[in-house]
Design an enzyme around this catalytic site. Structure first.
Site, short mmCIF file in Angstrom:
data_model
loop_
_atom_site.label_atom_id
_atom_site.label_comp_id
_atom_site.label_asym_id
_atom_site.label_seq_id
_atom_site.Cartn_x
_atom_site.Cartn_y
_atom_site.Cartn_z
CE1 TYR A 288 0.69 -5.27 0.82
CE2 TYR A 288 -1.31 -6.60 0.82
CZ TYR A 288 -0.30 -5.95 0.13
OH TYR A 288 -0.29 -5.97 -1.24
CG ASP B 110 0.71 -13.64 -9.05
OD1 ASP B 110 1.43 -12.65 -9.29
OD2 ASP B 110 -0.02 -13.72 -8.05
CD GLU C 229 -3.55 0.53 21.63
OE1 GLU C 229 -2.42 0.02 21.83
OE2 GLU C 229 -3.90 1.62 22.10
NE ARG D 228 -5.68 -11.37 -3.75
CZ ARG D 228 -6.18 -10.55 -4.67
NH1 ARG D 228 -5.36 -9.85 -5.45
NH2 ARG D 228 -7.47 -10.41 -4.82
CE LYS E 93 4.51 -6.51 0.50
NZ LYS E 93 4.19 -7.57 -0.46
CG HIS F 244 3.46 -10.47 -5.56
ND1 HIS F 244 2.15 -10.38 -5.16
CD2 HIS F 244 3.43 -11.12 -6.74
CE1 HIS F 244 1.37 -10.96 -6.06
NE2 HIS F 244 2.12 -11.43 -7.02
CG ASN G 279 -1.16 -1.92 -0.34
OD1 ASN G 279 -1.44 -0.79 -0.69
ND2 ASN G 279 0.05 -2.42 -0.44
#
Length: 182
Positions: free
Chosen positions: A131, A169, A28, A58, A71, A61, A48
């Site tokens: 996420y 970025d 799970e 990445r 998240k 942010h 996402n």
């Protein structure tokens, strides 16, 4: 399910209970009731998913309040180095970063609460990252910090001159100039 507190308050790693047999495995990834039993009561509203090639970087942010996002990050395929930076000005770990290897193999998840910048680098040939977020994306509240900020001095597990980084970025401010309101 096991929860591990990192050196940064409220930033936790979650390891699921994995059941394996001749067919493969089952676990799970998220169970609201079990998370609640661990002291994590979050109403996730958006998932996402990204696919990235080796060398992709990445981040970093975040979204400012009232659209700040918690998240729950995990890797479905491949390996990443996941990075968070504490942006909470009243925190004893303000400006500190945490790094962890998340992979499809180790099945760990990182819970990134409000008040953190987040990013990752892909160290496998490809990676699929999923996420969950407790707040919807809001362009007007987004912010970021340059990945190669000298003050933060983050080890992304790659030579940064070879990193694949978005144009967006590349123009993010350094840590000292970011517009975080946490």
């Amino acid at each position: 399910m096991n929860i591990e507190q990192t050196f940064i308050k409220d930033l936790v790693l979650i390891s699921p209970s994995v059941f394996e047999d001749a067919r493969g495995y089952f676990f799970e990834a998220y169970n609201k009731s079990k998370f609640s039993d661990l002291g994590i009561s979050i109403d996730f509203v958006q998932d996402n998913q990204s696919f990235s090639k080796k060398g992709t970087l990445r981040g970093l942010h975040y979204q400012n309040p009232p659209f700040a996002q918690t998240k729950l990050v995990r890797v479905l395929q491949g390996e990443i180095i996941d990075i968070t930076v504490d942006l909470r000005k009243d925190s004893p770990t303000y400006g500190k970063h945490f790094s962890v290897l998340l992979s499809a193999e180790n099945k760990k998840q990182l819970l990134v609460p409000h008040g953190f910048a987040h990013g990752f680098s892909v160290i496998s040939e490809t990676a699929v990252v999923l996420y969950k977020c407790d707040q919807y994306y809001n362009k007007q509240s987004e912010g970021g910090i340059r990945f190669d900020d000298a003050q933060l001095n983050i080890d992304w597990g790659m030579d940064l001159k070879d990193a694949i980084v978005s144009d967006k970025d590349l123009i993010l401010p350094d840590f000292a100039s970011c517009n975080s309101t946490f």
